[in-house]
Design a protein around this motif. Structure first.
Motif, PDB file in Angstrom:
ATOM      1  N   ALA A  52      22.141 112.139  -5.002  1.00 52.37           N
ATOM      2  CA  ALA A  52      20.766 111.635  -4.880  1.00 52.37           C
ATOM      3  C   ALA A  52      20.302 111.735  -3.445  1.00 52.37           C
ATOM      4  CB  ALA A  52      20.694 110.182  -5.362  1.00 52.37           C
ATOM      5  N   LEU A  53      21.197 111.347  -2.519  1.00 49.74           N
ATOM      6  CA  LEU A  53      20.851 111.406  -1.101  1.00 49.74           C
ATOM      7  C   LEU A  53      20.454 112.817  -0.705  1.00 49.74           C
ATOM      8  CD1 LEU A  53      20.806 109.881   1.606  1.00 49.74           C
ATOM      9  CD2 LEU A  53      23.145 110.655   1.953  1.00 49.74           C
TER      10      LEU A  53
ATOM     11  N   ILE B 234      14.362 109.004  -7.057  1.00 45.90           N
ATOM     12  CA  ILE B 234      15.708 109.545  -6.821  1.00 45.90           C
ATOM     13  C   ILE B 234      16.637 108.428  -6.332  1.00 45.90           C
ATOM     14  CG2 ILE B 234      17.047 111.145  -5.412  1.00 45.90           C
ATOM     15  CD1 ILE B 234      14.709 113.031  -5.415  1.00 45.90           C
TER      16      ILE B 234
ATOM     17  N   ILE C  14      18.474 107.087   1.836  1.00 49.29           N
ATOM     18  CA  ILE C  14      17.159 107.604   1.441  1.00 49.29           C
ATOM     19  C   ILE C  14      16.059 106.749   2.069  1.00 49.29           C
ATOM     20  CG2 ILE C  14      15.593 107.936  -0.527  1.00 49.29           C
ATOM     21  CD1 ILE C  14      17.937 108.717  -2.210  1.00 49.29           C
TER      22      ILE C  14
ATOM     23  N   TYR D 191      14.124 107.954   5.041  1.00 48.47           N
ATOM     24  CA  TYR D 191      13.037 108.917   4.859  1.00 48.47           C
ATOM     25  C   TYR D 191      11.901 108.318   4.037  1.00 48.47           C
ATOM     26  CZ  TYR D 191      14.803 113.337   6.768  1.00 48.47           C
ATOM     27  OH  TYR D 191      15.180 114.334   7.591  1.00 48.47           O
TER      28      TYR D 191
ATOM     29  N   THR E 195      10.965 110.642  -3.628  1.00 48.64           N
ATOM     30  CA  THR E 195      12.231 110.081  -3.150  1.00 48.64           C
ATOM     31  C   THR E 195      12.504 108.708  -3.765  1.00 48.64           C
ATOM     32  OG1 THR E 195      11.083 109.237  -1.202  1.00 48.64           O
ATOM     33  CG2 THR E 195      12.246 111.312  -0.954  1.00 48.64           C
TER      34      THR E 195
ATOM     35  N   VAL F 159      14.203 117.411  -0.962  1.00 52.42           N
ATOM     36  CA  VAL F 159      12.834 117.354  -1.487  1.00 52.42           C
ATOM     37  C   VAL F 159      11.843 117.075  -0.356  1.00 52.42           C
ATOM     38  CG1 VAL F 159      11.271 115.918  -2.831  1.00 52.42           C
ATOM     39  CG2 VAL F 159      13.361 116.764  -3.858  1.00 52.42           C
ATOM     40  N   THR F 160      12.202 116.118   0.504  1.00 47.94           N
ATOM     41  CA  THR F 160      11.307 115.794   1.624  1.00 47.94           C
ATOM     42  C   THR F 160      11.013 117.034   2.457  1.00 47.94           C
ATOM     43  OG1 THR F 160      12.307 113.615   1.692  1.00 47.94           O
ATOM     44  CG2 THR F 160      11.004 114.271   3.598  1.00 47.94           C
ATOM     45  N   TRP F 161      12.080 117.772   2.782  1.00 49.60           N
ATOM     46  CA  TRP F 161      11.894 118.970   3.602  1.00 49.60           C
ATOM     47  C   TRP F 161      11.082 120.028   2.882  1.00 49.60           C
ATOM     48  CZ3 TRP F 161      12.378 119.406   8.567  1.00 49.60           C
ATOM     49  CH2 TRP F 161      13.139 118.450   9.238  1.00 49.60           C
TER      50      TRP F 161
ATOM     51  N   GLY G 221      25.458 108.767  -6.085  1.00 51.75           N
ATOM     52  CA  GLY G 221      24.879 108.441  -4.789  1.00 51.75           C
ATOM     53  C   GLY G 221      24.692 109.631  -3.857  1.00 51.75           C
ATOM     54  N   PRO G 222      25.776 110.300  -3.462  1.00 48.88           N
ATOM     55  CA  PRO G 222      25.637 111.405  -2.507  1.00 48.88           C
ATOM     56  C   PRO G 222      24.711 112.510  -3.002  1.00 48.88           C
ATOM     57  CG  PRO G 222      27.928 110.774  -2.747  1.00 48.88           C
ATOM     58  CD  PRO G 222      27.184 110.027  -3.796  1.00 48.88           C
TER      59      PRO G 222
ATOM     60  N   MET H 257      22.879 110.703 -12.039  1.00 44.51           N
ATOM     61  CA  MET H 257      22.941 111.215 -10.665  1.00 44.51           C
ATOM     62  C   MET H 257      23.742 110.243  -9.804  1.00 44.51           C
ATOM     63  SD  MET H 257      19.800 112.336  -8.216  1.00 44.51           S
ATOM     64  CE  MET H 257      18.855 113.432  -9.217  1.00 44.51           C
TER      65      MET H 257
ATOM     66  N   TYR I  10       3.910 122.310   2.487  1.00 47.66           N
ATOM     67  CA  TYR I  10       2.557 121.996   2.944  1.00 47.66           C
ATOM     68  C   TYR I  10       2.223 122.780   4.203  1.00 47.66           C
ATOM     69  CZ  TYR I  10      -1.540 119.481   4.456  1.00 47.66           C
ATOM     70  OH  TYR I  10      -2.808 119.165   4.857  1.00 47.66           O
ATOM     71  N   LEU I  11       3.202 122.821   5.137  1.00 43.79           N
ATOM     72  CA  LEU I  11       2.993 123.587   6.369  1.00 43.79           C
ATOM     73  C   LEU I  11       2.708 125.047   6.038  1.00 43.79           C
ATOM     74  CD1 LEU I  11       3.115 123.121   9.438  1.00 43.79           C
ATOM     75  CD2 LEU I  11       5.441 124.003   9.387  1.00 43.79           C
TER      76      LEU I  11
ATOM     77  N   VAL J 102       8.816 119.609   0.545  1.00 48.03           N
ATOM     78  CA  VAL J 102       7.398 119.239   0.472  1.00 48.03           C
ATOM     79  C   VAL J 102       6.724 119.462   1.824  1.00 48.03           C
ATOM     80  CG1 VAL J 102       5.788 117.318   0.154  1.00 48.03           C
ATOM     81  CG2 VAL J 102       7.696 117.602  -1.405  1.00 48.03           C
ATOM     82  N   LEU J 103       7.381 119.002   2.901  1.00 47.43           N
ATOM     83  CA  LEU J 103       6.767 119.154   4.226  1.00 47.43           C
ATOM     84  C   LEU J 103       6.595 120.621   4.592  1.00 47.43           C
ATOM     85  CD1 LEU J 103       8.375 116.343   6.401  1.00 47.43           C
ATOM     86  CD2 LEU J 103       6.033 116.526   5.587  1.00 47.43           C
TER      87      LEU J 103
ATOM     88  N   VAL K  14      23.479 106.162  -0.916  1.00 43.11           N
ATOM     89  CA  VAL K  14      22.105 106.317  -1.410  1.00 43.11           C
ATOM     90  C   VAL K  14      21.108 105.588  -0.547  1.00 43.11           C
ATOM     91  CG1 VAL K  14      20.916 106.537  -3.598  1.00 43.11           C
ATOM     92  CG2 VAL K  14      23.215 105.578  -3.536  1.00 43.11           C
TER      93      VAL K  14
ATOM     94  N   ALA L 282      19.534 115.295  -2.638  1.00 41.01           N
ATOM     95  CA  ALA L 282      18.309 115.718  -3.338  1.00 41.01           C
ATOM     96  C   ALA L 282      17.072 115.165  -2.633  1.00 41.01           C
ATOM     97  CB  ALA L 282      18.351 115.240  -4.787  1.00 41.01           C
ATOM     98  N   ALA L 283      17.112 113.876  -2.271  1.00 42.97           N
ATOM     99  CA  ALA L 283      15.938 113.253  -1.660  1.00 42.97           C
ATOM    100  C   ALA L 283      15.601 113.921  -0.329  1.00 42.97           C
ATOM    101  CB  ALA L 283      16.192 111.762  -1.453  1.00 42.97           C
ATOM    102  N   TYR L 284      16.635 114.179   0.487  1.00 47.07           N
ATOM    103  CA  TYR L 284      16.358 114.790   1.796  1.00 47.07           C
ATOM    104  C   TYR L 284      15.832 116.202   1.629  1.00 47.07           C
ATOM    105  CZ  TYR L 284      17.999 111.045   4.772  1.00 47.07           C
ATOM    106  OH  TYR L 284      18.094 109.858   5.455  1.00 47.07           O
TER     107      TYR L 284
END
Lengths: 43, 229, 224
Positions: free
Chosen positions: A6-7, B96, B39, B42, B93, A13-15, A3-4, A1, A21-22, A17-18, B36, A9-11
């Motif tokens: 991964a970035l 990742i 991240i 967050y 995260t 995933v965060t959204w 850099g960009p 994976m 849950y909501l 999950v949040l 990266v 994907a991480a953002y």
């Protein structure tokens, strides 16, 4: 994976999950409200 | 009260948008890691919010055992679930970020392992809440919450002795450990917005818990009336 | 009734019942034996390098076997409403807890004493470090498992699907203790490192959690 990727994907995933849950919270709210209405209608 | 909460939700959404903009476009790109590193904006605030939630859970549990009021139990239930959600974000995260930077998804070092154990403890807490019946739930859950909270520093100490690879905290360290001021600013905006999201979710979950308690009490009342008729 | 006499009476009763039926010790022994045999398929147990994983193996076997006994701790008392009787009696709740924890401690220690020769034979074990340190680690580690296990058994007895609940509650909290036991045992067996830190860790863990258990047991016993 890289850099960009991964970035991104991480953002995402965060959204997810949040918001997920909501979503479950709102679903449970709806269920409770319905039950409350049922209880009031035929006690 | 309700209007105030809605205003707070709108404020939180605004903050979240602004802090994400700060993290993605305003903060400078890190020299060695590249994009990266963003991240971090967050990842760390999520960890902070999870920590705050678990602290609230512990305090609410202690208050519950002392005062036996349903309000603090509802707060304990709410904070545990929201904390679990943020802890999950941290655990996803993290790998990742680790994959492009360290070349591996996961390593069994002190902070990672402690976070994982923390997550496991609160999963067992939520399972206990789900599996226990009636009025016992509150006391049993409060007792387990205290065990979990006491366990965390011991876990951290023991695994720190084992091995440590996680980057050390970037703030408050030596001379070279500081962040660029613009990075710091973006970080604090995210810290603020994630804390607000945590508060919003906790308030919602707390309201839900109270509603559910209400419905259960009504059910019990109806059952009693039905029995006497 | 003083704390001491209640503790002694309860412990005496539990030990006598166990002596007559031997339910807990037999099921634990057989369970641990099964674990030993099944583990032997996972790797070559007599190889020299298996010494470095023997610590983990021994403790995993004991941990799983201990859960079998811990699950029985309160079952009998719940069935005959002994717990309800205990609640209305003026006897101190912690006396009951200490008696149950000591009883379980003795059962698990007996299990360890009986199983150790088997491990030595089946896995060709030989300690490079001093053996008395192993005894210290075993005693401290067993108490760590048993004190929390007795408490969580009291929690899980009040839930649905009790028997599954106990390990789910016990294992996450016990992770630092298990890490300490395994690492201390491994460093004594291989003689490559000093187990001092881990022994201290276990002692601290025992003290902290014994205190927490004694502090909270009354609330849990009286939970309605």
């Amino acid at each position: 994976m890289t850099g960009p990727e991964a970035l991104k994907a991480a953002y995402i995933v965060t959204w997810v999950v949040l918001l997920g849950y909501l979503g479950t919270l709102l679903g449970r709210f709806r269920k409770v409200r319905e039950e409350m209405k049922d209880l009031k209608r035929n006690p | 009260m309700k209007q105030l909460f809605i205003a707070f939700i709108v404020l939180t959404l605004g903050l979240l948008a602004y802090s994400t903009y700060q993290a993605l476009y305003v903060a400078p790109t890190e020299q060695t890691m590249g994009d990266v590193q963003r991240i971090f904006y967050y990842h760390v605030p999520s960890a902070w919010t999870a920590g705050v939630c678990f602290l609230v859970n512990f305090l609410a549990s202690v208050v519950y055992l002392w005062k036996r009021n349903t309000a603090s139990d509802a707060l304990a239930a709410a904070s545990a679930e929201v904390g679990m959600t943020f802890c999950t974000i941290v655990l996803i995260t993290g790998p990742i970020w680790a994959r492009p930077v360290w070349g591996i998804w996961w390593t069994w070092d002190a902070r990672l392992t402690t976070t994982l154990v923390l997550w496991l403890i609160y999963v067992s807490y939520l399972m206990l809440r789900r599996f226990s019946a009636g009025g016992q739930t509150q006391v049993l859950a409060a007792a387990l919450a205290i065990f979990g909270f006491v366990d965390v520093p011991i876990v951290y100490m023991s695994i720190r002795w084992f091995r440590t690879q996680h980057p050390s905290p970037v703030m408050g360290g030596g001379e070279n450990s500081g962040l660029d001021p613009v990075m710091l600013q973006a970080f604090f905006w995210n810290l603020l917005s994630f804390t607000c999201v945590g508060i919003v979710l906790m308030v919602l979950r707390y309201r839900l818990q109270r509603l559910e308690e209400n419905v259960e009490a009504k059910h019990a009342a109806v059952a009693l009336q039905g029995g006497s008729r | 009734m003083t704390t001491l006499s209640v503790t002694r009476a309860t412990l005496h009763k539990d030990l006598r019942m166990e002596w007559r039926s031997k339910d807990a010790i037999n099921s634990m022994l057989f369970f641990a034996l099964l674990v030993v045999v099944i583990f032997s398929f996972a790797f070559n147990p007599t190889a020299e390098e298996s010494r470095s994983i023997a610590g983990g193996l021994v403790w995993v076997a004991f941990l799983f076997a201990a859960v079998v006994a811990l699950n029985q701790t309160w079952a009998r008392e719940l069935r005959n409403q002994v717990l309800d009787a205990y609640r209305v009696s003026p006897a101190p709740p912690n006396a009951l807890f200490v008696a149950k924890a000591l009883g379980n401690f003795l059962f698990v220690v007996v299990l360890e004493v009986l199983m150790t020769p088997l491990f030595v034979v089946f896995y060709n074990l030989r300690s490079v470090g001093p053996v008395w340190q192993l005894v210290v680690v075993a005693l401290l580690g067993t108490w760590a498992l048993v004190v929390n296990g007795t408490f969580f058994a009291a929690l899980s007895i009040r839930t649905r699907s009790r028997e599954i609940m106990l390990p789910l509650l016990l294992f996450p909290i016990s992770i630092p203790a298990v890490l300490a036991m395994v690492d201390a045992t491994t460093s004594i067996l291989t003689g490559e490192a000093s187990p001092d830190f881990w022994i201290k860790m276990l002692a601290v863990y025992d003290l902290v959690f014994t205190a927490v258990c004694l502090l909270l047991f009354e609330s849990v016993l009286n939970a309605e």
